[in-house]
Design a protein around this motif. Structure first.
Motif, PDB file in Angstrom:
ATOM      1  N   ASP A 254      33.576  36.214  30.974  1.00 39.90           N
ATOM      2  CA  ASP A 254      32.437  35.876  31.825  1.00 39.90           C
ATOM      3  C   ASP A 254      32.267  34.351  31.876  1.00 39.90           C
ATOM      4  O   ASP A 254      33.093  33.602  31.345  1.00 39.90           O
ATOM      5  CB  ASP A 254      31.163  36.566  31.307  1.00 39.90           C
TER       6      ASP A 254
ATOM      7  N   ASP B  15      35.251  37.630  35.316  1.00 33.24           N
ATOM      8  CA  ASP B  15      34.420  37.013  36.353  1.00 33.24           C
ATOM      9  C   ASP B  15      35.318  36.055  37.149  1.00 33.24           C
ATOM     10  O   ASP B  15      35.488  34.886  36.780  1.00 33.24           O
ATOM     11  CB  ASP B  15      33.241  36.272  35.699  1.00 33.24           C
TER      12      ASP B  15
ATOM     13  N   VAL C 284      39.222  43.287  25.335  1.00 28.15           N
ATOM     14  CA  VAL C 284      37.789  43.010  25.475  1.00 28.15           C
ATOM     15  C   VAL C 284      37.079  43.233  24.135  1.00 28.15           C
ATOM     16  O   VAL C 284      36.040  42.633  23.859  1.00 28.15           O
ATOM     17  CB  VAL C 284      37.177  43.878  26.617  1.00 28.15           C
TER      18      VAL C 284
ATOM     19  N   GLN D 158      36.499  43.269  34.206  1.00 29.54           N
ATOM     20  CA  GLN D 158      36.127  42.574  32.955  1.00 29.54           C
ATOM     21  C   GLN D 158      36.188  41.052  33.120  1.00 29.54           C
ATOM     22  O   GLN D 158      35.779  40.311  32.229  1.00 29.54           O
ATOM     23  CB  GLN D 158      37.088  42.985  31.826  1.00 29.54           C
TER      24      GLN D 158
ATOM     25  N   LEU E  89      33.736  40.204  27.473  1.00 30.27           N
ATOM     26  CA  LEU E  89      34.063  40.001  28.880  1.00 30.27           C
ATOM     27  C   LEU E  89      34.506  38.558  29.123  1.00 30.27           C
ATOM     28  O   LEU E  89      34.015  37.633  28.469  1.00 30.27           O
ATOM     29  CB  LEU E  89      32.838  40.306  29.751  1.00 30.27           C
TER      30      LEU E  89
END
Ligand code: GLV
Length: 334
Positions: A68, A93, A61, A91, A66
């Motif tokens: 995401d 999504d 990370v 971490q 992240l």
């Protein structure tokens, strides 16, 4: 036909042989990026095109940030599998991975982490309930047990341990806590079968808060569990409760924990995880009634090796069969 590519995000420390053996079926590549901006650029420039599977560590990370929505949208279209080397995958999504036009299937590492994490959990329970940290800290300051000596701790025998989150780690912890004479109650999204619960009593969330002498957090962090323990929950707990967390820092509102410790509502705490790692709330650092461990739940040679082997086997299965050995539960029907 061109060989599939596998991207390594982070390091493989122990299972090098198994990783290198993947060379037989894929080209193993790494990223040149040292930060998120560079990584996104690398993706946009097509440098990672052709990557079918990626292996990532918790520490990666620091490079990518992240996983995401933003990152998922720039990851190469060819990427179909993401093997995370860890149990907790907060971490990532997962929803964004599932919703992508070409979905990314995500795997984590269950079971391999259970023993080591439950061991640290027991260490923190015993350390916090006996309040060893005050004396240990005084000793290093040349003050023996301290002056005045710390208040007496308590014995685990006969105390009620409330486990919030009865997955693999919670169930492993139950077994270990019973060896110390603790009575285990638990709360979980779903009540376990008697086979799985092996005698642990299922209670509501509020009953768990009200009945436990020690509360242990063993549930994953997600939008439903963020700050699941905050001021209203501390208010419902017994006076002098002990709180232990080896899950993720943000399942507890850390500021509320500091207040509850300061007021004496919480007698002591044992923490392996923090809201903003590696930053620790000064109210925790400054309180000798808190046992602090810097996220070392799985920090053992055997467990790290087993975790790496497991995550690599997910990559291998993805390449050979187009499936994952341990897809995350949210994607079970994908
Ligand atoms: O924190 C450790 C893990 O999620 O495996």
């Amino acid at each position: 036909m061109s060989r599939p590519k596998v991207l390594l995000l982070g390091d493989i420390q122990h299972a090098r042989k198994s990783w290198e053996a993947l060379n037989d079926i894929a080209d193993l590549i790494t990223t040149k990026a040292t930060n998120r901006t560079e990584f996104i650029q690398e993706c946009k420039d097509g440098k990672l095109d052709g990557v079918v599977a990626a292996y990532r560590t918790f520490g990666s990370v620091a490079i990518t940030g992240l996983i995401d929505e933003e990152l998922v949208s720039v990851l190469p279209k060819s990427l179909l599998f993401l093997a995370h080397c860890g149990a907790g995958y907060d971490q990532i999504d997962v929803h964004a991975c599932s919703e992508r036009k070409s979905p990314i299937r995500v795997s984590n590492v269950p079971t391999a982490v259970d023993d080591a994490t439950a061991d640290v959990n027991i260490f923190l329970i015993i350390g916090a309930i006996r309040n060893f940290n005050t004396g240990m800290q005084a000793l290093r300051q040349g003050k023996w047990r301290g002056d005045p000596a710390p208040p007496l701790g308590h014995d685990p025998e006969g105390k009620v341990l409330g486990i919030l989150g009865m997955g693999g780690i919670g169930r492993n912890l139950k077994k270990k806590a019973e060896a110390f004479g603790m009575k285990v109650i638990y709360h979980n999204r779903r009540q376990l079968s008697e086979n799985m619960a092996v005698g642990a009593e299922y209670v509501t969330f509020d009953e768990l808060l009200a009945k436990s002498d020690v509360i242990s957090l063993n549930l994953p962090l997600n939008k439903n569990t963020y700050h699941i323990i905050g001021k209203p929950e501390f208010d419902k707990m017994k006076d002098g409760v002990v709180v232990v967390n080896t899950a993720r820092g943000a399942v507890i509102d850390e500021a509320a924990l500091v207040e509850a410790l300061d007021s004496g509502k919480v007698f002591s705490a044992g923490l392996d995880v923090f809201e903003e790692e590696p930053k620790i709330h000064p109210g925790l650092l400054g309180n000798p009634n808190v046992m602090l461990v810097p996220h070392m739940g799985t920090w053992s040679y055997e467990t790290h090796t087993a975790m790496e082997e497991w995550a690599i086997s997910n990559v291998r299965q993805a390449l050979e069969k187009g499936t994952l050995k341990s897809i995350v539960p949210e994607q079970a029907d994908l």
